[in-house]
Design a protein around this motif. Sequence first.
Motif, PDB file in Angstrom:
ATOM      1  N   SER A  62       0.869  -1.001  -0.064  1.00 49.46           N
ATOM      2  CA  SER A  62      -0.012   0.104  -0.080  1.00 49.46           C
ATOM      3  C   SER A  62       0.892   1.309   0.146  1.00 49.46           C
ATOM      4  CB  SER A  62      -1.088   0.044   1.215  1.00 49.46           C
ATOM      5  OG  SER A  62      -1.812   1.116   1.315  1.00 49.46           O
ATOM      6  N   LYS A  72       2.467   1.815  -3.563  1.00 49.12           N
ATOM      7  CA  LYS A  72       1.650   2.482  -4.384  1.00 49.12           C
ATOM      8  C   LYS A  72       1.390   3.913  -4.219  1.00 49.12           C
ATOM      9  CE  LYS A  72      -1.473  -1.561  -5.243  1.00 49.12           C
ATOM     10  NZ  LYS A  72      -2.834  -2.174  -5.141  1.00 49.12           N
ATOM     11  N   THR A  73       1.449   4.591  -2.955  1.00 48.06           N
ATOM     12  CA  THR A  73       1.350   5.828  -2.545  1.00 48.06           C
ATOM     13  C   THR A  73       2.623   6.649  -3.064  1.00 48.06           C
ATOM     14  OG1 THR A  73       0.051   5.418  -0.684  1.00 48.06           O
ATOM     15  CG2 THR A  73       1.172   7.625  -0.879  1.00 48.06           C
ATOM     16  N   MET A  82       3.014   5.470  -7.459  1.00 45.63           N
ATOM     17  CA  MET A  82       2.041   5.558  -8.248  1.00 45.63           C
ATOM     18  C   MET A  82       1.141   6.883  -7.931  1.00 45.63           C
ATOM     19  SD  MET A  82       2.653   2.761 -10.030  1.00 45.63           S
ATOM     20  CE  MET A  82       1.334   2.982 -11.099  1.00 45.63           C
ATOM     21  N   GLU A  86      -0.783   7.328  -5.768  1.00 41.46           N
ATOM     22  CA  GLU A  86      -2.239   7.079  -4.967  1.00 41.46           C
ATOM     23  C   GLU A  86      -2.184   7.865  -3.526  1.00 41.46           C
ATOM     24  OE1 GLU A  86      -3.210   3.020  -5.227  1.00 41.46           O
ATOM     25  OE2 GLU A  86      -2.825   3.111  -7.097  1.00 41.46           O
ATOM     26  N   GLU A  87      -3.478   7.945  -3.141  1.00 44.72           N
ATOM     27  CA  GLU A  87      -3.947   8.541  -2.006  1.00 44.72           C
ATOM     28  C   GLU A  87      -3.331   7.575  -0.727  1.00 44.72           C
ATOM     29  OE1 GLU A  87      -7.730  10.452   0.455  1.00 44.72           O
ATOM     30  OE2 GLU A  87      -7.735  10.110  -1.627  1.00 44.72           O
ATOM     31  N   ASP A 100      -3.246   5.760   2.669  1.00 42.35           N
ATOM     32  CA  ASP A 100      -4.284   5.153   3.538  1.00 42.35           C
ATOM     33  C   ASP A 100      -3.634   5.436   4.938  1.00 42.35           C
ATOM     34  OD1 ASP A 100      -6.113   3.444   4.952  1.00 42.35           O
ATOM     35  OD2 ASP A 100      -5.594   1.514   3.940  1.00 42.35           O
ATOM     36  N   THR A 145       6.661  10.423  -0.164  1.00 42.46           N
ATOM     37  CA  THR A 145       7.611  10.209  -1.452  1.00 42.46           C
ATOM     38  C   THR A 145       9.118  10.365  -1.182  1.00 42.46           C
ATOM     39  OG1 THR A 145       7.156  12.356  -2.403  1.00 42.46           O
ATOM     40  CG2 THR A 145       5.714  10.732  -2.898  1.00 42.46           C
ATOM     41  N   GLN A 197       2.100  16.784  -9.899  1.00 41.73           N
ATOM     42  CA  GLN A 197       0.713  16.205 -10.384  1.00 41.73           C
ATOM     43  C   GLN A 197       0.187  16.827 -11.608  1.00 41.73           C
ATOM     44  OE1 GLN A 197      -1.353  15.060  -5.876  1.00 41.73           O
ATOM     45  NE2 GLN A 197      -2.144  16.947  -7.189  1.00 41.73           N
ATOM     46  N   GLU A 241       2.321   2.712 -16.305  1.00 39.16           N
ATOM     47  CA  GLU A 241       1.704   2.468 -15.012  1.00 39.16           C
ATOM     48  C   GLU A 241       2.100   3.606 -14.147  1.00 39.16           C
ATOM     49  OE1 GLU A 241       2.487  -1.365 -13.568  1.00 39.16           O
ATOM     50  OE2 GLU A 241       1.714  -2.443 -15.334  1.00 39.16           O
ATOM     51  N   THR A 242       3.573   4.079 -14.184  1.00 45.20           N
ATOM     52  CA  THR A 242       3.916   5.107 -13.142  1.00 45.20           C
ATOM     53  C   THR A 242       3.788   6.436 -13.634  1.00 45.20           C
ATOM     54  OG1 THR A 242       6.059   4.789 -14.099  1.00 45.20           O
ATOM     55  CG2 THR A 242       5.630   3.415 -12.372  1.00 45.20           C
TER      56      THR A 242
END
Length: 724
Positions: free
Chosen positions: A54, A57-58, A61, A63-64, A66, A155, A194, A212-213
């Motif tokens: 998870s 992915k953040t 990718m 992604e938000e 969690d 990141t 972004q 994907e990235t």
Amino acid sequence: MNQGRMNAIAAVTNFKPISEPLNFAETSATEIFGSNVFGDKVMKAMLPKEIYKSLKKTIEMGEELDPAVANVVAQAMKDWAISKGATHFCHVFYPLTGLTAEKHDSFLTPDGKGGAMAEFDGKMLIQGEPDASSFPSGGLRTTFEARGYTAWDVTSPAYILENPNGTFLCIPTAFVSWTGEALDKKTPLLRSLQSLNKQAQRVLKLFGKQTETPVTCFAGPEQEYFLIDRNFYFARPDLYIAGRTLFGAKSPKGQEFEDQYFGAIPRRVLACMMEVERELYKIGVPVKTRHNEVAPAQYEIAPIYEQGNMATDHNQMVMHTLRSVARRYGLACLLHEKPFAGINGSGKHLNYSIGNAELGSLFDPGATPHANAMFLVFCAAMIRACHKYSGVLRATVASAGNDHRLGANEAPPAIMSIYLGEMLTDVFEQIKKGGAKSSKNKGVMHVGVDTLPPLPMDPGDRNRTSPIAFTGNRFEFRAVGSAMSIAGSQVALNAMMTESLDFIATELEKKTGGKKSLLNQAVTEVIQDIMKKHEAIVFNGNGYSEEWHKEAEKRGLPNFRNTPEALPALTTKESIALFEKYGVLSPREVESRQEIYFEYYCRTIKTEAALAVKIAKTMILPGAIRYQSDLAATCANLKTIGKEYRSVALDEVTAKLRGLQDAIVALEKLCEKENGDAHAEAKYLCDKVLPGMLEVRKWADELEQIVADDYWPLPSYMEMCFIK
């Protein structure tokens, strides 16, 4: 001899290693690298598999995050940090001072039974609350509105910093106000990444590319700096207060022999460099290159290219580490853009590209750039962006320090232009005429010595006078000052590229109507239109020449010679619209930054002017007067005993002392005047006070050339630059 020089000579000649030599044979650099970083290897080992996935992915990718992940990560991070000897954690952030800030908190919490336990949960990891009232906000916050938040930047990995008395955990964070407005350098950079990804993906989709990235920016800042002996540093109030010498006569030898550049690195300096690199290896900074720079006592450290946000954090660490390690070797690290007049200053060449791990650099032309339509589109976007928003880009490198450097015969001029080189210029010329059919090939250079191999030869030379130069698979933005954060220029470049890619994607979508068969023709038409409107920014010649300044004016390229001229470009309608449209900076945030930079410029010049008056009145003037008195006494003594005497030296010193005294009085009067707003004050300081300071310096430097050495109170350029 003066005491500072004697102490410096002793420090050099008696230098001994301050600790055991660094043993890279026993513990290799590969083992050290990243050993103090809570990076992928540590996370994979310490986090449950699902939590690790998870979090990745953040990070990878976008992604938000969690929130449920934070507690588990915090526990693992705490255990890892304590195993490394950490007692405290701190949120590291980058306020609009351009410096690094940190707030330390202990892991220890009383258990209510006379003991203590170590605590660190997800809430502590995700959010901190430093006082925001004492950081510059440019009107976004008033003094009584003190609340600010630091937010974990997942990141950029956490790391451990070592101190002789222990270690502490550092967590990179963004810094925002209670209302959510950016008070730092990192937040706009993350926003710009972004927006860049969104528009780049639109263009890639037209070429049938899906990744994907996310598409991101990459950066590689080449950091220049000076090292001088600390005995000299502390004998120069101008250096330790202003960061640059306000006085100093030219040394008989400077850089004209060109013997410093890439020369053998002095023993003490090399020892310092090696420890700097070792400390940076530990926290995962991929430093690659070290060498002597052009000016005496000037050096460079350069990292491997990496993702832009991390490169920004790493560059802040580089500057901090250079300063702290230099002290251990009796050296002072000078990061000012122009610490010494008459020799080269220091920049921070920002190598910039966009792409990702799947695609590589989108500025890579490949073997046949004329046939690489996707590359040509992204390159054309850069040309358009730099022409349309050249003022914004220039404003990001505007500062009192950088004003002394930009435009001198050592750095790019203040006029923004792009160097494409022969190969790309030829390709775009062909496109303008209807379509590119060929590219200049790389040749082979035969040196003429049988034992030396043939060398592959690039199709074009490099241009060191260009502010924005294409260098193979990236653009090198050479105008950034050595003391600056690279975040501001990246924010501008990302926003500019976002707007250009948005424009190009929209045009290509219109022209193709979704038909792939029409793409090549549409690309040609769009690039032709861009080059017709924006080719004025392309210049492959000598950016230092007076002819280029005249030519640039004919082309309509702005020439903002100093900070008061450059900063207004931030708040034009076009600039505000650019940042607002893509969610990078709100109008209030843009205006606040301009206000902060004007205020910082004014405070810098005022401080330097006050310091120049103080040094001139309390150090230079008394030393010169004592020398004048001794000359007068000598003349009187000779006259008393009937010997012939000549008062040439006394007359010369007296005349220059009078000139110095008059210049000091004039500068004091200039400094007394009150002005209007920050912009008006900046212009006054630039147009009136800086010339007044130069007038004081002129007389002082002339006196330095004739006053006896043991009377002169300041270490000379000759001493500071050549005693290593």
